[in-house]
Write a protein that holds these residues in place. Structure first.
Motif, short mmCIF file in Angstrom:
data_model
loop_
_atom_site.label_atom_id
_atom_site.label_comp_id
_atom_site.label_asym_id
_atom_site.label_seq_id
_atom_site.Cartn_x
_atom_site.Cartn_y
_atom_site.Cartn_z
N THR A 121 -4.91 -15.80 6.70
CA THR A 121 -5.76 -14.90 6.17
C THR A 121 -5.94 -13.82 6.88
O THR A 121 -6.50 -13.79 7.78
CB THR A 121 -6.97 -15.83 5.46
N HIS A 122 -5.99 -12.59 6.18
CA HIS A 122 -6.35 -11.54 6.78
C HIS A 122 -7.39 -10.59 5.90
O HIS A 122 -7.20 -10.58 4.67
CB HIS A 122 -5.23 -10.41 6.92
N SER A 123 -8.60 -10.15 6.27
CA SER A 123 -9.43 -9.53 5.69
C SER A 123 -9.73 -8.00 6.61
O SER A 123 -9.95 -7.63 7.27
CB SER A 123 -10.84 -10.22 5.85
N LEU A 124 -9.57 -7.10 5.28
CA LEU A 124 -9.44 -5.65 5.73
C LEU A 124 -10.22 -4.98 4.73
O LEU A 124 -10.25 -5.32 3.38
CB LEU A 124 -7.99 -5.26 5.73
N PRO A 125 -10.89 -3.85 5.12
CA PRO A 125 -11.64 -2.96 4.31
C PRO A 125 -10.56 -1.66 3.80
O PRO A 125 -9.68 -1.53 4.55
CB PRO A 125 -12.76 -2.33 5.07
N ALA A 126 -10.67 -1.22 2.70
CA ALA A 126 -10.03 -0.07 2.12
C ALA A 126 -10.99 1.01 1.59
O ALA A 126 -11.83 0.87 0.59
CB ALA A 126 -9.13 -0.38 1.32
N ILE A 127 -11.07 2.16 2.21
CA ILE A 127 -11.91 3.20 1.58
C ILE A 127 -11.11 3.96 0.29
O ILE A 127 -11.90 4.18 -0.72
CB ILE A 127 -12.22 4.20 2.70
N ASN A 128 -9.83 4.08 0.40
CA ASN A 128 -9.29 4.68 -0.65
C ASN A 128 -8.68 3.76 -1.56
O ASN A 128 -9.05 3.83 -2.78
CB ASN A 128 -8.19 5.56 0.04
N GLU A 129 -7.73 2.84 -1.24
CA GLU A 129 -6.99 2.10 -2.18
C GLU A 129 -6.40 0.64 -1.55
O GLU A 129 -6.44 0.74 -0.08
CB GLU A 129 -5.92 2.60 -2.93
N VAL A 130 -6.39 -0.10 -2.08
CA VAL A 130 -5.68 -1.49 -1.91
C VAL A 130 -4.31 -1.31 -2.48
O VAL A 130 -4.18 -1.28 -3.67
CB VAL A 130 -6.34 -2.83 -1.89
N SER A 131 -3.25 -1.56 -1.94
CA SER A 131 -1.81 -1.26 -2.57
C SER A 131 -0.90 -2.40 -2.45
O SER A 131 -0.79 -2.78 -0.95
CB SER A 131 -1.20 0.27 -2.41
N LEU A 132 -0.16 -2.91 -3.36
CA LEU A 132 0.86 -3.97 -3.02
C LEU A 132 2.27 -3.43 -3.36
O LEU A 132 2.45 -2.84 -4.48
CB LEU A 132 0.55 -5.48 -3.84
N LEU A 133 2.98 -3.39 -2.54
CA LEU A 133 4.48 -2.80 -2.63
C LEU A 133 5.56 -3.71 -2.30
O LEU A 133 5.25 -4.77 -1.41
CB LEU A 133 4.37 -1.79 -1.52
N ARG A 134 6.60 -3.89 -3.05
CA ARG A 134 7.65 -4.70 -2.73
C ARG A 134 8.37 -4.33 -1.28
O ARG A 134 8.53 -3.08 -1.14
CB ARG A 134 8.92 -4.36 -3.80
N GLU A 135 8.95 -5.12 -0.69
CA GLU A 135 9.48 -5.02 0.59
C GLU A 135 10.79 -4.86 0.68
O GLU A 135 11.54 -4.25 1.75
CB GLU A 135 9.16 -6.04 1.63
N THR A 136 11.76 -5.27 -0.61
CA THR A 136 13.08 -5.07 -0.59
C THR A 136 13.40 -4.50 -1.76
O THR A 136 12.68 -3.75 -2.59
CB THR A 136 13.81 -6.65 -0.55
N ARG A 137 15.01 -4.27 -2.20
CA ARG A 137 15.21 -3.71 -3.49
C ARG A 137 15.00 -4.79 -4.82
O ARG A 137 15.10 -4.07 -5.82
CB ARG A 137 16.72 -3.68 -3.48
N GLN A 138 14.43 -5.90 -4.22
CA GLN A 138 14.14 -6.73 -5.59
C GLN A 138 12.64 -6.30 -5.95
O GLN A 138 11.73 -6.03 -5.43
CB GLN A 138 13.97 -8.10 -4.87
N THR A 139 12.62 -6.22 -7.29
CA THR A 139 11.27 -5.96 -8.05
C THR A 139 10.37 -6.94 -7.65
O THR A 139 10.65 -8.16 -7.52
CB THR A 139 11.53 -5.72 -9.49
N ALA A 140 8.96 -6.35 -7.52
CA ALA A 140 7.92 -7.44 -7.19
C ALA A 140 7.67 -7.99 -8.55
O ALA A 140 7.69 -7.09 -9.63
CB ALA A 140 6.94 -6.71 -6.50
N LYS A 141 7.38 -9.27 -8.62
CA LYS A 141 6.66 -9.81 -9.82
C LYS A 141 5.29 -10.46 -9.46
O LYS A 141 5.15 -11.21 -8.45
CB LYS A 141 7.54 -11.03 -10.26
N LEU A 142 4.13 -10.00 -10.16
CA LEU A 142 2.89 -10.30 -9.80
C LEU A 142 2.13 -10.78 -10.89
O LEU A 142 2.23 -10.52 -12.10
CB LEU A 142 2.06 -8.97 -9.44
N GLU A 143 1.19 -11.96 -10.76
CA GLU A 143 0.53 -12.38 -11.60
C GLU A 143 -1.14 -11.72 -11.28
O GLU A 143 -1.55 -11.70 -10.16
CB GLU A 143 0.14 -14.03 -11.48
N VAL A 144 -1.66 -11.00 -12.38
CA VAL A 144 -2.90 -10.39 -12.12
C VAL A 144 -4.12 -11.18 -12.95
O VAL A 144 -3.98 -11.45 -13.95
CB VAL A 144 -2.79 -8.91 -12.60
#
Length: 259
Positions: A111-134
């Motif tokens: 587990t990693h805890s970090l602050p964000a002043i502007n935004e938190v972003s999740l990004l795909r790492e490969t050419r595969q589309t990310a699939k997320l449950e929100v």
């Protein structure tokens, strides 16, 4: 009018910022950044301002920061002027900025805890589309979002990456969070949401082994995440100072009319 007795001066390593720091060397009896200043003057661009604010978050107390632009855009900065600093600081208008708290759990269970002043972003790492449950407040609102990524932005950060991703501009003090997809493929018509800043956002990566995703809190990245929790961290509010004629809330408002 406010008087700041103990001032610290920090500058980006770029030549313009270093030259500006030299020009201000005799403008005050500067103290070190580690000597409990009651004000920090930051010289550089928006990226350096974010670095300075993150440095403030690591401290027991968070003095206000007055930035002067020696970078490119300088959205979070005041105009660079070497003269009249005392008067500007005395007249400066404070703006409170509340950071996001990101808790990212990796596929390895760490587990990693970090602050964000502007935004938190999740990004795909490969050419595969990310699939997320929100989820929002533990309720599933999107069972499967197929996309390049997803970001949650504060009002102060809504004109940065969020705006580039076609997200909404949030007025400062609006008590809102922008939840904005990045190149959403499915659901095709979902363009994001505006949430109250009390909302708890949860994101679970579906099939993270095949479709790896990284989580980024401003400039700090955690790779191969399994889930991310995002919420406002009101215990760590920061104060930015602006010239009255160059206030951040006015700048954010006017960004909505830029062609």
């Amino acid at each position: 009018m406010t008087h700041y007795a103990r001032r610290a001066l920090v500058a980006s390593p770029t030549p313009p910022a270093q030259a500006a720091a030299a020009a201000l060397a005799d403008a005050a009896d500067w103290v070190g950044i580690d000597d409990q200043p009651d004000l920090v003057v930051a010289l550089g661009g928006d990226g350096f301002m974010l670095q300075t604010l993150h440095l403030m978050l690591e401290r027991r107390s968070q003095p206000p920061v007055f930035g002067m632009n020696l970078g490119t855009v300088g959205f979070l900065m005041n105009e660079w002027r070497p003269h009249g600093l005392d008067e500007r600081l005395a007249r400066a208008k404070p703006f409170m900025v509340t950071p996001l708290a990101m808790t990212a759990t990796g596929i390895d269970g760490r587990t990693h805890s970090l602050p964000a002043i502007n935004e938190v972003s999740l990004l795909r790492e490969t050419r595969q589309t990310a699939k997320l449950e929100v989820t929002v407040n533990d309720r599933i609102v999107l069972p499967e979002l197929a996309c390049d990524g997803l970001l949650a932005a504060t009002p102060a950060g809504s004109t940065a990456y969020n705006l580039s991703a076609q997200g909404p501009i949030l007025p400062l003090g609006s008590a809102l969070i922008a939840l904005t997809p990045i190149s959403a493929f499915r659901p095709r018509r979902w363009r994001g949401a505006i949430l109250p800043d009390k909302a708890r956002i949860g994101i679970r990566v579906l099939n993270p082994g095949k479709r790896p995703v990284s989580a980024v809190a401003d400039q700090r990245e955690i790779r191969d995440v399994a889930s991310v929790a995002i919420a406002m961290d009101r215990a760590r509010e920061l104060t930015l100072l602006f010239d009255p004629e160059h206030a951040l809330d006015d700048r954010i408002t006017m960004e909505q009319f830029v062609a």
